[in-house]
Design a protein around this motif. Sequence first.
Motif: not given
Length: 556
Positions: A163-168, A368-371, A374-378
């Motif tokens: 989760h940390r990796f995908v959130a930044g 919320l979850n990892e996916e 990631d979708a929010l980032n996109k």
Amino acid sequence: MEPKENGNQLGRVIDGPTNPMVTPLLNDLYQFTMAYAYWKAGKQNERSVFDLYFRKNPFGGEYTVFAGLEECVKFLANFKLSDEEIDFVRDALPGSEEAFCEYLRGLDCSDVEVYAIPEGSVVFPKVPIVRVEGPVGVVQLLETPFLNLVNFASLVATNAARHRFVAGKSKSLLEFGARRAQGPDGAISASKYCYLGGFDATSNVAAGKLFGIPLRGTHSHAFVSSYMSTDEIVDKVLISADGTTTCEDFVSLVQSWLKKIKYSPALRGIFSETNQSELVAFTSYALAFPKAFLALVDTYDVMKSGIPNFCAVALALNDFGYKALGIRLDSGDLAYLSTEVRNFFCIVERELKVPGFGKMVVTASNDLNEETIDALNKQGHEVDAFGIGTYLVTCYAQAALGCVFKLVEINNQPRIKLSEDVTKVSIPCKKRSYRLYGKENYPLVDIMTGENEPPPKVGERLLCRHPFNESKRAYVVPQRVEELLKCYWRGSADEAREELPPLKEIRDRCIKQLENMRPDHMRRLNPTPYKVSVSAKLYDFIHFLWLNEAPVGELQ
């Protein structure tokens, strides 16, 4: 359970609480049936070596974060069967001799040694993360407790790291999972190991007290909907320290700011009338926490009520020298709403000339979850902090890590476990493990060697082999060599061992190690597998022992 005195081994081990549920009885029955059979055969004191490892990385990734070591060492320090527990074991083993109870009564971990990779390290399949040496009778009783303490801890720490990796790095991650965790112990453990894996704070007050994890939280929808009118707060709270400003004055100031927002040319038409009971609730909460005002704004309508009401209260607080923290969104289209909220804050800052107002924190929650991150980032969003609960602490995407505890040596004789499924074949004998680094200081490969083999040397070419696939091999010239297994428990031996660092240091180690991994090993989709190998000598020995131990069929 009281800690057992054991030479100078305890050190920091007994600092903090131990879980009263983690006793020697936290075992599968077959551990005790084997212990009895060992004892009956006079084998209970034979020197054994067991490896604890896992076979596959979780969540479709190519790395795992090792956690749970401190709890394992605490368990060793406190290992002792009470008379009541021994009576229970005797009743569970019909026909067992009374002398076996005396044997159990004398059991401790004074003749056990534990070697492990430091907690918080990035680890990989097949490489032992814990090696346990000692009398087979007692080490067998460590199997289930160690697996219980390592499996979930490592799984949730890895989940948190993903989760940390995908959130930044720039986003705050808040663990909100206590109410959805698998029982109290699951909640406490999850809070601890999410923090280890890179989360910034928890809502779990007990975990905050036990482990020193920063606490974060605001109010719920119930708090907002519990208020009806200003009569519930007027003349009951003072806003100024000297008592010169009444709550009624503050409420009037809030209403004044709400009108200014409503009729601001840049904001005109965004809302007409807000929910007044929500405004009262926000006012009450701000009066209770003027230095930490963060409001949940989606009870009625985010943009037509929650945000205008929040801004009015925040601006009133600003007049008294306080800075509101921000808001939390718990429903709706988080990408769209966070962007609209940020825009609203920036307009208020510009039009009403309030420096810094546009930079207030936007926190998002809601399953919320990892996916979804990631979708929010996109999509693009303006969320500063993510509050994550259910999918994080329950490890919803994968139920278990699958660590195993296998005998690899007894009485100095290597042992192997065979299977038609090659992934389940164990790597025999007492081993040493090394991490080899390349020119860019990235880890290249983990290699296992026999205990008595010379260690890899910097600048010296060596052959690394896949343990079971003869065609997979490569030469490596390491630029740095790190030995992975370190001693964390020596029983009663008065020899040096590694100290257990505090949780914050373990967390820092985890973050540093993850940052030092090659990016292609870390990516969410199609990550490159990290190489795990054995020395050429160990490869030959594995296959020699395999041929010796496997039964030979006969064709008729």
